[in-house]
Design an enzyme around this catalytic site. Structure first.
Site, PDB file in Angstrom:
ATOM      1  N   GLY A  36       0.812  -1.222   0.000  1.00 52.87           N
ATOM      2  CA  GLY A  36       0.000   0.000   0.000  1.00 52.87           C
ATOM      3  C   GLY A  36       0.842   1.267   0.000  1.00 52.87           C
ATOM      4  O   GLY A  36       2.071   1.230   0.051  1.00 52.87           O
ATOM      5  N   TYR A 141      -1.658 -18.959  -4.206  1.00 55.51           N
ATOM      6  CA  TYR A 141      -2.475 -17.795  -3.843  1.00 55.51           C
ATOM      7  C   TYR A 141      -3.909 -18.221  -3.545  1.00 55.51           C
ATOM      8  O   TYR A 141      -4.456 -17.956  -2.471  1.00 55.51           O
ATOM      9  CB  TYR A 141      -2.431 -16.754  -4.971  1.00 55.51           C
ATOM     10  CG  TYR A 141      -3.493 -15.698  -4.850  1.00 55.51           C
ATOM     11  CD1 TYR A 141      -3.608 -14.934  -3.690  1.00 55.51           C
ATOM     12  CD2 TYR A 141      -4.408 -15.480  -5.889  1.00 55.51           C
ATOM     13  CE1 TYR A 141      -4.604 -13.973  -3.570  1.00 55.51           C
ATOM     14  CE2 TYR A 141      -5.395 -14.517  -5.775  1.00 55.51           C
ATOM     15  CZ  TYR A 141      -5.495 -13.767  -4.616  1.00 55.51           C
ATOM     16  OH  TYR A 141      -6.487 -12.842  -4.492  1.00 55.51           O
ATOM     17  N   PHE A 169     -13.745 -11.427  -8.450  1.00 57.48           N
ATOM     18  CA  PHE A 169     -13.184 -11.758  -9.751  1.00 57.48           C
ATOM     19  C   PHE A 169     -12.115 -10.677 -10.025  1.00 57.48           C
ATOM     20  O   PHE A 169     -11.398 -10.329  -9.096  1.00 57.48           O
ATOM     21  CB  PHE A 169     -14.310 -11.958 -10.770  1.00 57.48           C
ATOM     22  CG  PHE A 169     -14.941 -13.334 -10.543  1.00 57.48           C
ATOM     23  CD1 PHE A 169     -15.591 -13.628  -9.345  1.00 57.48           C
ATOM     24  CD2 PHE A 169     -14.785 -14.354 -11.453  1.00 57.48           C
ATOM     25  CE1 PHE A 169     -16.075 -14.912  -9.071  1.00 57.48           C
ATOM     26  CE2 PHE A 169     -15.272 -15.638 -11.193  1.00 57.48           C
ATOM     27  CZ  PHE A 169     -15.906 -15.913 -10.001  1.00 57.48           C
ATOM     28  N   ARG A 219     -11.376 -13.379 -18.349  1.00 57.83           N
ATOM     29  CA  ARG A 219     -11.608 -12.982 -16.962  1.00 57.83           C
ATOM     30  C   ARG A 219     -12.841 -12.077 -16.891  1.00 57.83           C
ATOM     31  O   ARG A 219     -13.249 -11.476 -17.892  1.00 57.83           O
ATOM     32  CB  ARG A 219     -10.410 -12.196 -16.405  1.00 57.83           C
ATOM     33  CG  ARG A 219      -9.131 -13.012 -16.259  1.00 57.83           C
ATOM     34  CD  ARG A 219      -9.237 -14.001 -15.119  1.00 57.83           C
ATOM     35  NE  ARG A 219      -8.014 -14.797 -14.948  1.00 57.83           N
ATOM     36  CZ  ARG A 219      -7.742 -15.914 -15.628  1.00 57.83           C
ATOM     37  NH1 ARG A 219      -8.584 -16.382 -16.537  1.00 57.83           N
ATOM     38  NH2 ARG A 219      -6.622 -16.574 -15.390  1.00 57.83           N
TER      39      ARG A 219
HETATM   40  N1  UDP Z   1      -1.975 -11.019 -18.437  1.00 57.33           N
HETATM   41  C1  UDP Z   1      -1.342 -10.786 -19.641  1.00 57.33           C
HETATM   42  N2  UDP Z   1      -0.410  -9.790 -19.696  1.00 57.33           N
HETATM   43  C2  UDP Z   1      -0.083  -9.008 -18.611  1.00 57.33           C
HETATM   44  C3  UDP Z   1      -0.740  -9.261 -17.406  1.00 57.33           C
HETATM   45  C4  UDP Z   1      -1.682 -10.281 -17.347  1.00 57.33           C
HETATM   46  O1  UDP Z   1      -1.603 -11.459 -20.639  1.00 57.33           O
HETATM   47  O2  UDP Z   1       0.777  -8.123 -18.731  1.00 57.33           O
HETATM   48  C5  UDP Z   1      -3.036 -12.045 -18.371  1.00 57.33           C
HETATM   49  C6  UDP Z   1      -2.853 -13.067 -17.277  1.00 57.33           C
HETATM   50  O3  UDP Z   1      -2.042 -14.132 -17.700  1.00 57.33           O
HETATM   51  C7  UDP Z   1      -4.302 -13.470 -16.998  1.00 57.33           C
HETATM   52  C8  UDP Z   1      -5.097 -12.193 -17.276  1.00 57.33           C
HETATM   53  O4  UDP Z   1      -4.249 -11.385 -18.098  1.00 57.33           O
HETATM   54  O5  UDP Z   1      -4.711 -14.449 -17.909  1.00 57.33           O
HETATM   55  C9  UDP Z   1      -5.453 -11.410 -16.026  1.00 57.33           C
HETATM   56  O6  UDP Z   1      -4.260 -11.307 -15.248  1.00 57.33           O
HETATM   57  P1  UDP Z   1      -4.152 -10.367 -13.981  1.00 57.33           P
HETATM   58  O7  UDP Z   1      -2.751 -10.526 -13.456  1.00 57.33           O
HETATM   59  O8  UDP Z   1      -4.591  -8.979 -14.315  1.00 57.33           O
HETATM   60  O9  UDP Z   1      -5.220 -10.947 -12.955  1.00 57.33           O
HETATM   61  P2  UDP Z   1      -5.433 -12.438 -12.359  1.00 57.33           P
HETATM   62  O10 UDP Z   1      -6.510 -13.071 -13.203  1.00 57.33           O
HETATM   63  O11 UDP Z   1      -4.134 -13.160 -12.389  1.00 57.33           O
HETATM   64  O12 UDP Z   1      -5.901 -12.185 -10.961  1.00 57.33           O
END
Ligand code: UDP
Length: 323
Positions: A36, A141, A169, A219
């Protein structure tokens, strides 16, 4: 209500604190500032710097604040990092969380609101994901958050600690004042927006061979103000249980990049990279339970509006928080 917020200087916590204060609650923020930022704490809140190490000061701090409710945001929350350093996740999200639960019981706190995650489900049997689906995390995680959910269950059974656990989400977007600034950024939307900000030449797509229509991960992006509103609803008497928080719409990585191009009016080149370990192909929420039982109604259900608020914040704060 008098509310104690761990992680209130972090991305989701800071906006939740702002919304709690706007709704008339009194807030104590407890944060160690590793993730933070001090300047992300709304000045109307009381701030307590969390000393590292389990020296009993947490229980004293909670007792002194005399909260009616604890909102527990403080955690490590990166899927990728958890696949290389699982100990950090079990230590902070489980062991440090356990100290907070003990402190909550000692201080006779009435309600505990926990930030859980859709990563507790692992690859789901079907989408949208409803709360009753089996939880089989595929990264430490998600496992650490599921372990905390189980602890909550037993603390309610044995100590009568009432709780709401929200399975977020993908949190995204910003308020006017507070937004997303991680010291090492790994999240998709802020990384993509670095290109139109002039801070990166291209973004990266982690995996293009997933079993999804365009091969990239899907997502469900949810605005942090909408997450915050759910927490305020959870404070009402009698509200308890596990709730998904998402919009029920899935967007692929490529669709997110296209939306960022649309919002910023700039071309965003993308380089295709291998899959990131620990990523399920598709996570989309069924959040009917929160809508039905809590009266939750997202104000920013469309990805374009979510990205617009993120872009506004990053344009105003290109280097994030100053501290
Ligand atoms: N991702 C990506 N490029 C980036 C960051 C994330 O392709 O620079 C992809 C990642 O592999 C996942 C999705 O985007 O499939 C969302 O990732 P993020 O880390 O934002 O959130 P998460 O779903 O891991 O909580």
């Amino acid at each position: 209500m008098n509310v104690f917020v761990t992680g209130g200087a972090g991305y989701i916590g800071s906006v939740c604190v702002e919304e709690l204060l706007n709704a008339g609650h009194q807030v104590t923020v407890y944060d160690n500032l590793t993730e933070g930022h001090r300047s992300a704490v709304d000045p109307r809140a009381k701030f307590v710097f969390a000393q590292p190490g389990g020296d009993g000061s947490l229980a004293q701090t909670v007792a002194a604040a005399r909260p009616e409710a604890i909102l527990h945001f403080a955690a490590n929350a990166l899927v990728g990092e958890s696949m290389t350093n699982p100990g950090k996740y079990f230590q902070n999200n489980v062991c440090n969380g356990l100290q907070l639960l003990e402190a909550a019981v000692q201080a006779r706190v009435k309600k505990f609101v926990f930030s859980s995650t859709c990563a507790t489900y692992g690859p789901p049997e079907r989408v949208p994901i409803t709360e009753d689906l089996p939880q089989r995390p595929i990264n430490p995680y998600g496992e650490s958050k599921l372990m905390f959910e189980r602890m909550l269950h037993w603390y309610r059974e044995i100590h009568g600690l009432e709780f709401v656990a929200f399975r977020y989400f993908n949190a995204a977007g910003a308020s006017e004042r507070f937004g997303e600034h991680h010291r090492i950024e790994s999240h998709l939307i802020p990384n993509v927006l670095k290109v139109p900000l002039g801070q990166a030449s291209h973004c990266e797509i982690f995996g293009t061979d997933y079993p999804t229509p365009d091969g990239t991960c899907i997502r469900d992006y949810i605005h942090i103000i909408d997450l915050a509103q759910a927490h305020i609803l959870a404070l009402a008497p009698g509200k308890a249980g596990f709730y998904n928080l998402g919009n029920g719409d899935g967007y692929s990585v490529r669709q997110v990049i296209q939306t960022c191009e649309q919002v910023t009016g700039k071309k965003i080149p993308a380089v295709e990279k291998p899959r990131r370990p620990g990523d399920p192909p598709k996570l989309v929420a069924g959040a009917d339970k929160a809508i039905r039982e809590l009266g939750w109604k997202p104000k920013y259900p469309k990805l374009i509006d979510i990205v617009s608020t993120a872009w506004n914040w990053h344009k105003k704060n290109p280097n994030g928080y100053s501290d």
